[in-house]
Design an enzyme around this catalytic site. Structure first.
Site, PDB file in Angstrom:
ATOM      1  N   ASP A 332       2.321   0.975 -14.618  1.00  0.00           N
ATOM      2  CA  ASP A 332       1.758   1.514 -13.381  1.00  0.00           C
ATOM      3  C   ASP A 332       0.256   1.689 -13.598  1.00  0.00           C
ATOM      4  OD1 ASP A 332       2.577   3.050 -10.669  1.00  0.00           O
ATOM      5  OD2 ASP A 332       0.892   4.078 -11.637  1.00  0.00           O
ATOM      6  N   ASN A 340      -8.408   1.408  -3.730  1.00  0.00           N
ATOM      7  CA  ASN A 340      -8.066   1.075  -2.344  1.00  0.00           C
ATOM      8  C   ASN A 340      -8.823   1.973  -1.360  1.00  0.00           C
ATOM      9  OD1 ASN A 340      -6.364  -1.115  -2.636  1.00  0.00           O
ATOM     10  ND2 ASN A 340      -4.532   0.144  -2.869  1.00  0.00           N
ATOM     11  N   HIS A 345      -8.573  -2.152   0.837  1.00  0.00           N
ATOM     12  CA  HIS A 345      -7.351  -2.811   0.377  1.00  0.00           C
ATOM     13  C   HIS A 345      -7.587  -4.278   0.038  1.00  0.00           C
ATOM     14  CE1 HIS A 345      -4.417   0.433   1.075  1.00  0.00           C
ATOM     15  NE2 HIS A 345      -5.240   0.811   2.049  1.00  0.00           N
ATOM     16  N   ASP A 349      -6.229  -5.909  -3.295  1.00  0.00           N
ATOM     17  CA  ASP A 349      -5.364  -7.094  -3.352  1.00  0.00           C
ATOM     18  C   ASP A 349      -5.955  -8.160  -4.271  1.00  0.00           C
ATOM     19  OD1 ASP A 349      -3.604  -5.889  -1.670  1.00  0.00           O
ATOM     20  OD2 ASP A 349      -4.190  -7.013   0.125  1.00  0.00           O
ATOM     21  N   ASP A 374       1.278  -1.088  -7.155  1.00  0.00           N
ATOM     22  CA  ASP A 374       0.582  -1.376  -8.418  1.00  0.00           C
ATOM     23  C   ASP A 374       1.534  -1.232  -9.595  1.00  0.00           C
ATOM     24  OD1 ASP A 374       0.947   1.324  -8.134  1.00  0.00           O
ATOM     25  OD2 ASP A 374      -1.013   1.892  -8.923  1.00  0.00           O
TER      26      ASP A 374
END
Length: 482
Positions: A332, A340, A345, A349, A374
């Protein structure tokens, strides 16, 4: 070997199969699915190449009067497919070319001849040009494909029609039960099976139709369609000349009518065949795309949760071989939400896509999957002990910590927390392994992040205790007991 019956099965190239089918009665059981540029490929064809600076050569018809190199006279991709394409373009390779020479195998000799000025054009099998470019043996923008065609789902540039890949066949004497068992084994072989990886292919499909190859060889008069029909006209003329004259007159009339009818029928059938092939190609491409999407994450291209569970269950079934530990690494990213929220975002990405490519190409694992947001999971089954596993976890942390060039940043960095669960020691079922690795990951975050922790039974006990406390508090609030 086929004629003497020394073998039971044969795997041979497509053109050779047609000849053995006609002369020896072999029967195909499956069609090879090649793996090219990471995707399954069931067809191949020919690629006609010229030097990129030959601006006078823009179509197949422009090859009239030019020098041509091909591989072998019986090579389907390296000559026969290109020969048929030239004939359809109005160029007779035996009459209209300045010269026609064959280099022999391998196909790379044709490219060398083009670059050395031995010819103006060359014919090779599809994929040869791209393989040379990937290997760095051919500078970019040196050669180009003449009249390139596009077929959905086919990754290579080509100038000819496409034909089915190599068939796997049985001989007539092969027992039915053995042929059935081999067919089932081939068709059920997964793409990641050691045999497929060792053979360099994707797998096997039900046998495709080879009618297009029959039509090609028959049109070119190539074996097994090269036997001439001999008619003794002299004997007819000496014994019954009037019969021969009557037959000739009737044949002339019938041939004229038949030619007219056949031309119209052939045009209609050709259109229907092309439309059907195009529809089948679109359907196969759509099916392959749906199958890929069902098991892969659309952003990173990594396996998704569904495919992860399939591969983890398969790894668990094979874990009894005693080759090493089987471990789950639950990853994680640390404070990814900050990226973000602050950079958007789109930047997040882009970072995930770059990370996905790193994990695919630089981290050695049986499977690396993205299960959402994530969060990533790696399956490792080739380590001997805990110390080696810790080294792999540190390697993964270092790989994630390398700077990212995204969103105008050249050195954007993120960290990660990793939880590790071991098959056999911590759990024996896929879902429990993932749950335990998830719990260990949260302990790594509590320990300061950018580190890893192994699962301990106390983590589950603590989680259960927290859940029980929360439920009791909720009931207390509902009943006014506080």
């Amino acid at each position: 070997a086929v004629a003497s019956g020394e073998i039971d099965f044969v795997l041979t190239n497509t053109g050779h199969y047609i000849r053995l089918e006609a002369e020896k009665g072999i029967t195909r059981l499956a069609t090879l699915i090649a793996e090219e540029e990471g995707q399954p490929v069931r067809q191949f064809g020919g690629t006609i190449l010229v030097l990129d600076d030959r601006h006078d050569l823009q179509s197949l018809a422009d090859l009239r009067g030019q020098r041509l190199l091909a591989v072998k006279e019986d090579s389907l991709g390296g000559w026969l497919a290109g020969q048929a394409a030239l004939r359809r373009a109005g160029v007779d390779p035996r009459k209209d070319l300045a010269s026609l020479d064959f280099t022999g195998m391998p196909h790379d000799r044709v490219l060398d001849g083009l670059l050395n000025g031995r010819a103006d054009a060359g014919i090779v099998r599809t994929g040869v040009l791209e393989a040379q470019l990937r290997a760095g043996d051919l500078p970019p923008d040196t050669l180009r494909v003449l009249e390139p065609r596009e077929v959905a789902g086919f990754p290579f540039a080509h100038s000819t029609r496409l034909y089915p890949e190599w068939p796997f066949s049985r001989l007539a004497h092969t027992p039915d039960h053995l042929a059935e068992a081999v067919s089932i084994a081939l068709l059920s072989l997964p793409a990641d099976h050691p045999a497929a990886r060792a053979g360099g292919y994707h797998g096997w499909s039900a046998p495709l139709s080879y009618a297009s190859v029959h039509a090609l060889l028959e049109d070119l008069g190539h074996p097994p369609y090269d036997r001439p029909v001999v008619i003794d006209l002299r004997a007819f003329w000496e014994t019954r000349p009037e019969v021969l004259l009557g037959l000739l007159a009737g044949l002339l009339l019938l041939s004229g009518l038949a030619a007219l009818y056949y031309r119209r029928l052939n045009a209609r059938l050709s259109l229907e065949v092309e439309q059907r092939r195009a529809a089948e190609a679109r359907l196969r491409s759509h099916e392959a795309q749906l199958a890929y999407q069902a098991g892969h994450d659309p952003l990173t291209g990594l396996p998704n949760r569904t495919l992860l569970h399939e591969q983890l269950n398969e790894a668990i079934e094979q874990a009894g071989d005693g080759n090493g530990l089987l471990a789950i690494l639950f990853v994680d990213l640390d404070r990814f939400k900050t990226i973000n929220d602050s950079l958007g975002h789109r930047v997040g990405d882009d970072l995930l896509q770059i990370l996905g490519e790193r994990l695919k190409t630089q981290f050695e694992a049986r499977t690396v999957a993205r299960i959402g947001g994530d969060e990533f999971i790696a399956i490792i089954d080739d380590v001997a002990d805990h110390r080696e596993l810790e080294g792999r976890a540190r390697q993964l942390l270092a790989l994630i910590a390398e700077p990212f060039a995204v969103g105008g940043w050249n050195d954007l960095q993120v960290g990660a927390s990793i939880g590790i669960a071991l098959f056999g020691e911590d759990a024996t079922e896929a879902g429990n392994l993932i749950t335990h690795a998830d719990a260990a990951m949260y302990e790594a975050k509590d320990a300061g992040r950018n580190t890893f922790r192994f699962y301990r039974t106390a983590l589950t006990d603590a989680a259960n205790q927290r859940l029980e406390t929360e439920n009791r508090l909720r009931r207390a609030l509902t009943h006014g007991e506080l």
